[in-house]
Design an enzyme around this catalytic site. Structure first.
Site, PDB file in Angstrom:
ATOM      1  N   THR A 117       1.000  -1.019   0.113  1.00 20.82           N
ATOM      2  CA  THR A 117       0.073  -0.139   0.128  1.00 20.82           C
ATOM      3  C   THR A 117       1.030   1.134   0.023  1.00 20.82           C
ATOM      4  O   THR A 117       1.830   1.037   0.762  1.00 20.82           O
ATOM      5  CB  THR A 117      -0.955  -0.022   1.393  1.00 20.82           C
ATOM      6  OG1 THR A 117      -1.701  -0.997   1.349  1.00 20.82           O
ATOM      7  CG2 THR A 117      -1.753   1.351   1.326  1.00 20.82           C
ATOM      8  N   ARG A 151     -14.600  -5.976  -0.941  1.00 22.63           N
ATOM      9  CA  ARG A 151     -14.025  -5.649   0.014  1.00 22.63           C
ATOM     10  C   ARG A 151     -13.258  -4.248   0.088  1.00 22.63           C
ATOM     11  O   ARG A 151     -12.421  -3.965  -0.956  1.00 22.63           O
ATOM     12  CB  ARG A 151     -12.887  -6.794   0.440  1.00 22.63           C
ATOM     13  CG  ARG A 151     -12.025  -6.400   1.915  1.00 22.63           C
ATOM     14  CD  ARG A 151     -10.940  -5.662   1.703  1.00 22.63           C
ATOM     15  NE  ARG A 151      -9.974  -5.641   2.790  1.00 22.63           N
ATOM     16  CZ  ARG A 151      -8.970  -4.997   2.887  1.00 22.63           C
ATOM     17  NH1 ARG A 151      -8.366  -4.349   1.893  1.00 22.63           N
ATOM     18  NH2 ARG A 151      -8.235  -4.870   3.999  1.00 22.63           N
ATOM     19  N   VAL A 152     -13.586  -3.356   0.894  1.00 18.92           N
ATOM     20  CA  VAL A 152     -12.923  -2.015   1.102  1.00 18.92           C
ATOM     21  C   VAL A 152     -12.133  -2.069   2.351  1.00 18.92           C
ATOM     22  O   VAL A 152     -12.761  -2.440   3.464  1.00 18.92           O
ATOM     23  CB  VAL A 152     -14.135  -0.833   0.852  1.00 18.92           C
ATOM     24  CG1 VAL A 152     -13.326   0.524   1.102  1.00 18.92           C
ATOM     25  CG2 VAL A 152     -14.776  -1.143  -0.381  1.00 18.92           C
ATOM     26  N   GLY A 153     -10.925  -1.648   2.413  1.00 23.32           N
ATOM     27  CA  GLY A 153     -10.074  -1.513   3.497  1.00 23.32           C
ATOM     28  C   GLY A 153     -10.076  -0.239   4.138  1.00 23.32           C
ATOM     29  O   GLY A 153     -10.935   0.779   3.787  1.00 23.32           O
ATOM     30  N   ASP A 154      -9.055   0.045   4.669  1.00 24.01           N
ATOM     31  CA  ASP A 154      -9.047   1.386   5.500  1.00 24.01           C
ATOM     32  C   ASP A 154      -8.515   2.670   4.440  1.00 24.01           C
ATOM     33  O   ASP A 154      -8.947   3.667   4.616  1.00 24.01           O
ATOM     34  CB  ASP A 154      -8.055   1.349   6.902  1.00 24.01           C
ATOM     35  CG  ASP A 154      -6.819   0.981   6.305  1.00 24.01           C
ATOM     36  OD1 ASP A 154      -6.578   0.095   5.537  1.00 24.01           O
ATOM     37  OD2 ASP A 154      -5.765   1.618   6.932  1.00 24.01           O
ATOM     38  N   THR A 196      -0.916   2.192   6.824  1.00 27.09           N
ATOM     39  CA  THR A 196      -0.770   0.719   5.875  1.00 27.09           C
ATOM     40  C   THR A 196      -0.885  -0.220   6.854  1.00 27.09           C
ATOM     41  O   THR A 196       0.073  -0.387   8.045  1.00 27.09           O
ATOM     42  CB  THR A 196       0.380   0.995   5.155  1.00 27.09           C
ATOM     43  OG1 THR A 196       0.717  -0.434   4.546  1.00 27.09           O
ATOM     44  CG2 THR A 196       1.718   1.263   5.820  1.00 27.09           C
ATOM     45  N   GLY A 197      -1.326  -1.296   6.579  1.00 22.15           N
ATOM     46  CA  GLY A 197      -1.428  -2.551   7.246  1.00 22.15           C
ATOM     47  C   GLY A 197      -2.611  -3.477   7.231  1.00 22.15           C
ATOM     48  O   GLY A 197      -3.056  -3.062   6.331  1.00 22.15           O
ATOM     49  N   GLY A 229      -6.060  -3.786   7.246  1.00 21.78           N
ATOM     50  CA  GLY A 229      -6.961  -2.500   7.078  1.00 21.78           C
ATOM     51  C   GLY A 229      -8.187  -2.655   7.946  1.00 21.78           C
ATOM     52  O   GLY A 229      -8.739  -1.638   8.407  1.00 21.78           O
TER      53      GLY A 229
END
Lengths: 310, 310
Positions: A179, A207-210, A230-231, A233
């Site tokens: 990311t 899927r949506v992450g952070d 980053t990580g 999410g």
């Protein structure tokens, strides 16, 4: 006094030998992106332009998990998320599930400028992109041979361990390294942050992450700081991580370095892996991670640029 | 000591005469939803079940802008967003751009329980729903005659003022009254929050507001409070509004009532219209809004329930 920091993801280094040549390529990619942002800041450009330029450079670099070079979903396609926020006026733009826009961060920026909506997702976002004059690319444009091989390896493992149990296991085994993000303070005191990602390898479609979530993966406010994370999410969504750093400054009155170090400590306690970069209104930069590696680089006016991978 | 508060949206009352009969219907809808949650809390049920039950009741009620009775997008379809968060363990589930799941809040709950991903959007989310055993409904199920008429009126106005300028203007003229949400504290001290919405009338397809965004429209943490917001979603995304209340408690050490009143004051200063409901770890309830109306109801163990529309 301008300041710029960028990241290329936090996680574990690839299990395949991380050769000197590969390490050099990552360092070079980070330096090029840093340079793209720094050039703007040096001649008085705004933080918003600088983070957009730096993130777009990392999106174009196939080494990183954003736009070209992004990881594949469980369906074998690429779905991209990005956000950008201007600490001046709390303007923001965020997009998710993008399949055909070369630089999602530029689409997020366009949305920020448009002002009507903050967050556009999927086909609706791509229709907005077309109307705004972006030329769309085929999804294949984003897929590199490395990511295709990774996808096929995941598929084989999925078939071995069974489809039902696999997604979570795969998400944990494959660190979300790659990311990308940037935070900047410009000479006029403006702050901005941007983040872009392909998400986690083998993720469920949709899927949506952070990263594209304002407050979780991306946040900027001139009165406090600009943050890109980053990580894992899912954890950063739950801890509202980027805004959490700003809130520690705003309401807790602590320094940026303390805020970042305490937040990383809390993530360790929660079992959440990742890292973040931040810059405050004074141009102080703080970066933290609890993973074996976090690709990152930073520079401040009158100081030498630095790059770190671990 | 249990506590439960719900809202049915903040905004301006409809321009059509808000008759006594219509007011009675809204009060009745709110009381029924409050009752659905209270019954669970009274017999020792958890806050998470209570907010899900209350929000599902409001989703089923065609008077509110969530699930059945939701507003239409610029395309004339319904796209639904919802989130739920458990203050115990910071578990969360969020869904957006849902077109075929009768109760989006129940899908968000299923995602929370599944644990792999926090945020699923669009077709990917509906595929997850099918795999999880939800039966899908046609998009028409959500569309009421009232909303169809509202859509046609918006279409006509759009044709008059020109397509390009219309979306933003319409979003501002039509208050987002009708988003629904609930916050609860159970007898064991667990907190939870849930929010569900059809978004803003005439919104661009793919637009996601604050409701399903953990931290913006929905947040819960047993150590601080549970919050559900309603109003101009774009602003609440930028201010990370729900988590902002929790941060004022966590880092600023202020009371829930002070946090809510100061946050509403800040929203006024920013020009953002809306409201929010919150409950803290002691069972204190605070609700605030800067709009002419906010539909809401609340109850605490041993106290009489109250309903307010303005």
């Amino acid at each position: 006094m301008y300041a710029l920091a960028i990241h290329g993801g936090a996680g574990a280094l690839p299990r395949v030998p991380f050769t000197a040549a590969r390490e050099h390529a990552y360092r070079q990619g980070l330096m090029q992106a840093l340079d793209a942002g720094q050039r703007l800041l040096e001649r008085g450009g705004c933080a918003l332009d600088a983070v957009e330029a730096a993130v777009a450079a990392l999106e174009d670099d196939p080494l990183f998990n954003a736009a070209r070079g992004a990881v594949l979903t469980a369906d074998g396609t690429v779905e991209l998320d990005a956000a950008i926020m201007d600490g001046t006026g709390l303007r923001a733009g965020a997009v998710a599930l993008i399949r055909h826009v070369r630089n999602p961060v530029r689409l997020a920026r366009r949305l920020l400028e448009d002002g009507a909506h903050v967050f556009l997702v999927g086909e609706g976002a791509e229709r907005f992109a077309e109307q705004a004059g972006f030329s769309l690319v085929a999804n294949d444009y984003f897929i590199t041979p490395d990511r295709q091989r990774q996808f096929e390896a995941l598929q084989q493992r999925r078939q071995r361990v069974g489809a039902a149990a696999a997604p979570a296991a795969i998400a944990l085994e494959e660190p979300p390294l790659g990311t990308v993000g940037a935070v900047a303070r410009d000479q006029a005191g403006g702050l901005a942050a941007a983040t872009s990602t392909g998400g986690t390898a083998g993720k469920h479609a949709g899927r949506v992450g952070d990263s594209p979530v304002i407050g979780a993966g991306t946040y900027a406010d001139n009165q406090t700081c600009a943050v890109s994370t980053t990580g894992h999410g899912e954890w950063f969504l739950r801890t509202v991580q980027a805004f959490d750093i700003a809130a520690r400054l705003r309401y807790g009155g602590c320094s940026l370095a303390t805020a970042v170090s305490e937040a990383i400590g809390r993530l360790v306690a929660l079992g959440a892996a990742g890292g973040l970069i931040a810059v405050d209104q004074h141009g102080e930069i703080a970066m933290g991670h609890n993973t074996p590696a976090m690709f990152r680089a930073s520079v401040r006016a009158g100081e030498a640029a630095s790059v770190h991978l671990r």
